[in-house]
Design an enzyme around this catalytic site. Structure first.
Site, PDB file in Angstrom:
ATOM      1  N   ASN A 142      51.262  37.219  31.107  1.00  0.00           N
ATOM      2  CA  ASN A 142      49.359  36.784  30.492  1.00  0.00           C
ATOM      3  C   ASN A 142      48.438  38.233  30.797  1.00  0.00           C
ATOM      4  O   ASN A 142      47.486  37.635  30.829  1.00  0.00           O
ATOM      5  CB  ASN A 142      48.966  35.621  31.239  1.00  0.00           C
ATOM      6  CG  ASN A 142      49.013  36.090  33.031  1.00  0.00           C
ATOM      7  OD1 ASN A 142      49.358  37.554  33.031  1.00  0.00           O
ATOM      8  ND2 ASN A 142      48.924  34.874  34.043  1.00  0.00           N
ATOM      9  N   ASP A 143      49.722  39.106  30.727  1.00  0.00           N
ATOM     10  CA  ASP A 143      48.597  40.857  31.197  1.00  0.00           C
ATOM     11  C   ASP A 143      47.761  41.097  29.669  1.00  0.00           C
ATOM     12  O   ASP A 143      46.904  41.204  29.864  1.00  0.00           O
ATOM     13  CB  ASP A 143      49.463  41.956  31.358  1.00  0.00           C
ATOM     14  CG  ASP A 143      50.827  41.347  32.192  1.00  0.00           C
ATOM     15  OD1 ASP A 143      50.079  41.005  33.575  1.00  0.00           O
ATOM     16  OD2 ASP A 143      51.316  42.481  33.200  1.00  0.00           O
ATOM     17  N   GLY A 162      46.364  43.062  35.803  1.00  0.00           N
ATOM     18  CA  GLY A 162      47.973  42.160  35.424  1.00  0.00           C
ATOM     19  C   GLY A 162      47.541  41.350  36.799  1.00  0.00           C
ATOM     20  O   GLY A 162      48.729  40.835  37.354  1.00  0.00           O
ATOM     21  N   ASP A 164      46.886  38.423  39.893  1.00  0.00           N
ATOM     22  CA  ASP A 164      46.605  37.258  38.935  1.00  0.00           C
ATOM     23  C   ASP A 164      47.001  36.139  40.173  1.00  0.00           C
ATOM     24  O   ASP A 164      47.586  36.628  41.272  1.00  0.00           O
ATOM     25  CB  ASP A 164      47.671  36.614  37.731  1.00  0.00           C
ATOM     26  CG  ASP A 164      49.468  36.572  37.861  1.00  0.00           C
ATOM     27  OD1 ASP A 164      50.134  37.244  39.148  1.00  0.00           O
ATOM     28  OD2 ASP A 164      49.799  37.371  36.737  1.00  0.00           O
ATOM     29  N   ASP A 329      28.139  33.762  46.458  1.00  0.00           N
ATOM     30  CA  ASP A 329      27.276  35.273  45.784  1.00  0.00           C
ATOM     31  C   ASP A 329      26.328  35.445  45.174  1.00  0.00           C
ATOM     32  O   ASP A 329      25.049  34.445  44.834  1.00  0.00           O
ATOM     33  CB  ASP A 329      28.612  36.069  44.037  1.00  0.00           C
ATOM     34  CG  ASP A 329      28.363  36.925  43.196  1.00  0.00           C
ATOM     35  OD1 ASP A 329      29.003  38.243  44.444  1.00  0.00           O
ATOM     36  OD2 ASP A 329      27.073  37.473  42.476  1.00  0.00           O
ATOM     37  N   GLU A 358      26.137  34.989  50.431  1.00  0.00           N
ATOM     38  CA  GLU A 358      26.608  36.902  50.726  1.00  0.00           C
ATOM     39  C   GLU A 358      24.257  36.827  50.280  1.00  0.00           C
ATOM     40  O   GLU A 358      24.135  36.692  49.565  1.00  0.00           O
ATOM     41  CB  GLU A 358      26.863  37.524  49.440  1.00  0.00           C
ATOM     42  CG  GLU A 358      26.415  38.449  49.582  1.00  0.00           C
ATOM     43  CD  GLU A 358      27.079  38.766  47.883  1.00  0.00           C
ATOM     44  OE1 GLU A 358      27.279  40.461  47.798  1.00  0.00           O
ATOM     45  OE2 GLU A 358      27.284  38.940  46.916  1.00  0.00           O
TER      46      GLU A 358
END
Length: 614
Positions: A142-143, A162, A164, A329, A358
């Protein structure tokens, strides 16, 4: 004639197919029977979908209203789900001129038993922060994916590398053995942006895992695997903004879906204005409504459709993936009223769930404003159970890099903690030793291993919940001034061709192996100490370069000694007799060395000692 009939049939089939697919998408994509909040709003998208009326005939489901907005490609369906509604397929009938043109099925799932009563992370946990793209590549297939424009390039600091979700699954045993009991992943939802999307904060589909990270099903498998190993999974939630390539980018439901749209105006990043009783409205607006970045438009929370969309999305993920907690976030850049409503709605559904926000506020006085039930002049209640203790983080950076004196050195730690009276719950704070937004602890400690160990010991034994960035346990380096992409280096051993492997220890230096063992011993012991996990903190004003504090719970007593002096020094324990009382036997939790006469200690230079009395 046959050809004419064939052509007619073909046109009819194409038309019928188009009619059947009149709905491109419904958000949320499914829901559950038995939720505490009976209200559900469906955002339906399709070409000119607003020309249809909608009808629902399903036991226990009432279509209260259909809201049409200025964009005819959207409908908002407001439903009430009765307490007696059963799971099943709800047919949504789209009607024109009194006739059903097509039907779209909507799934109502059975809710997992006990879902509403789920427990969450707390001061008893230690959190391991992972940026998946930089942690481990568990699935090379899946890269590079055709539809995704930001391609894998491990030689480019701001590129995709890459890592995951499968890579995280593959190394859960390592995380558990290191003594960590919870993991927080930076966002893994789709970030189909042109560049620098590896961090995950420019989300382009709130309901979909990025295919370079895996699938929704794989994320749910991660949650299940975590539970099997006693590890809690924390979702990084982004409600303040999204990515400019979101699927609605050229087709916004309403013109006010984004703040200050279509113009770009960057936010002021001055969250202190929210708690300032003298703040000008323009300053509040510029903090709340400005965009986070040119590629991250600011969502308009004053639009009730936006607010509902984001609230339901958070609840959907908790339910779908069986999550153990949330990290919010850029929490203090959201609209203040919305983000309080968001937290309340989540907690109404899951009363025991913990949420950490945060908040880049550097003083306890302004940070404490954002914790649930804080006392303040405005009467504002954020409903947010936990905040990230960034005031302590910024004092940690200085505390061991200067001599101890009034307001300097170890007194910095003492001074911040002495202001805990400002918090509604000082034990429910996340302790940030480092993370993906700041330099690594090893760099912050000027690459001094002794100072690193002292600060790590403090993190593990003071009040609150410790959080460590993956790789800091093996002295990974990264300085903010190098740039975020460089600072967020790949974890060694996460790729098959790595010559150094932090998971197995292959190729690590002597210092790295020593520190990794130290962290492993410290945090595995922490799990066993009720005094540290949930006990009372009593600390003493630092003297002569020593900072001494105790953790107490019932009959359990732990003493921590931090020596910032550059030489070995004796420490008389007479000053702490009120805590130690008649106890004479203690054990060093790192070395397991036993002591039977705890009257005076000879403390090595720049060393932390942790004792359990028995």
């Amino acid at each position: 004639m046959k050809r004419i009939i064939y052509t007619y049939l073909l046109v009819f089939i194409v038309f019928a197919t188009k009619a059947q697919s009149g709905v491109d998408r419904i958000d949320p994509p499914c829901w559950w029977a038995g939720m505490n909040n009976p209200e559900l709003q469906l955002m339906v998208h399709g070409d000119d979908i607003a020309k249809y009326d909608v009808e629902i005939n399903f036991p226990g489901v009432i279509l209260e209203s259909v809201k049409k907005v200025e964009n005819p490609n959207y409908l908002f369906l407001n439903l009430t789900l009765g307490t007696n509604v059963n799971p099943g397929i709800i047919p949504l009938k789209f009607i024109k001129n009194g006739k059903t043109v097509f039907t779209k099925d909507y799934t109502l799932n059975e809710r997992k038993q006990g879902s509403a009563k789920r427990t969450s992370f707390s001061s008893e946990d230690a959190v391991y922060l992972i940026m998946p793209d930089r942690f481990a590549n568990g699935d090379y297939s899946n890269d590079i994916l055709g539809p995704m424009s930001d391609k894998e390039d491990r030689n480019y600091a701001e590129g995709r590398h890459g890592g995951d979700i499968q890579g995280v699954i593959d190394h859960l045993d390592y995380i558990k053995k290191m003594g960590f009991t919870a993991i927080w992943l930076t966002p893994v939802r789709e970030n189909n942006m042109d560049r620098a999307s590896y961090h995950g904060y420019a989300i382009t589909d709130f309901y979909k895992i990025d295919p370079r990270q895996g699938t929704n099903e794989l994320y749910r498998e991660l949650s299940n695997k975590c539970k099997e190993k006693g590890i809690k999974l924390i979702l990084d939630v982004v409600t303040n903004h999204c990515g400019t390539n979101y699927y609605w980018k050229d087709d916004l439901p309403t013109q006010d879906w984004y703040n200050d749209y279509p113009n770009f105006k960057r936010g002021s990043f001055r969250p202190g204005t929210w708690s300032d009783p003298h703040a000008a409205e323009i300053d509040i607006h510029e903090n709340e409504s400005g965009w986070f970045d040119t590629v991250m438009p600011d969502l308009n929370h004053r639009n009730p459709l936006v607010a509902k969309y984001l609230i339901q999305n958070t609840i959907w993920w908790v339910e779908y993936a069986d999550l153990d907690g949330l990290r919010s976030d850029t929490h203090v850049y959201n609209n203040r009223e919305f983000i309080a409503d968001w937290a309340k709605a989540v907690l109404d559904e899951y009363p025991k769930l913990n949420i950490v926000g945060e908040a880049w506020l550097l003083k306890p006085a302004t940070l404490s404003y954002w914790q649930k039930d804080a006392v303040n002049k405005t009467g504002y209640n954020s409903n947010l159970p936990m905040v990230m203790d960034l005031p302590l983080h910024f004092e940690m950076r200085k505390a061991l890099n200067e001599p101890t004196g009034r307001e300097h050195g170890l007194e910095r730690l003492y001074d911040v903690i002495s202001q805990d009276f400002l918090y509604a719950n000082p034990n429910n704070l996340m302790l940030v030793i480092d993370n993906h937004d700041v330099s690594r602890i090893y760099n912050l400690m000027d690459k001094d291993v002794d100072n690193y160990k002292m600060l790590m010991t403090f993190l593990a034994t003071t009040r609150g919940m410790p959080q460590l960035f993956a790789g800091s346990e093996i002295l990974m380096e990264g300085a903010k001034e190098e740039g975020d992409g460089v600072m967020r280096r790949d974890f060694p051993g996460g790729w098959s061709d790595d010559k150094v492997n932090g998971f197995s220890g292959k190729g690590l230096s002597k210092d790295q192996i020593d520190v990794q063992k130290y962290v492993k011993t410290l945090f595995n012991w922490r799990k066993t100490s009720e005094a540290v996990c949930k006990g009372k903190l009593i600390h003493y004003v630092p003297q002569n370069g020593f900072y001494v504090y105790f953790r107490e719970y019932e009959d359990e007593l732990v003493m921590v000694v931090l020596n910032s002096n550059s030489e070995n020094k004796p420490l008389s324990l007479q000053r702490y007799a009120d805590r130690i009382q008649q106890r004479e036997n203690a054990r060093n939790v790192i070395t397991q060395e036993k002591f039977s006469d705890m009257k005076t200690l000879q403390v090595p230079a720049k060393t932390a000692l942790v004792f359990e009395f028995y």
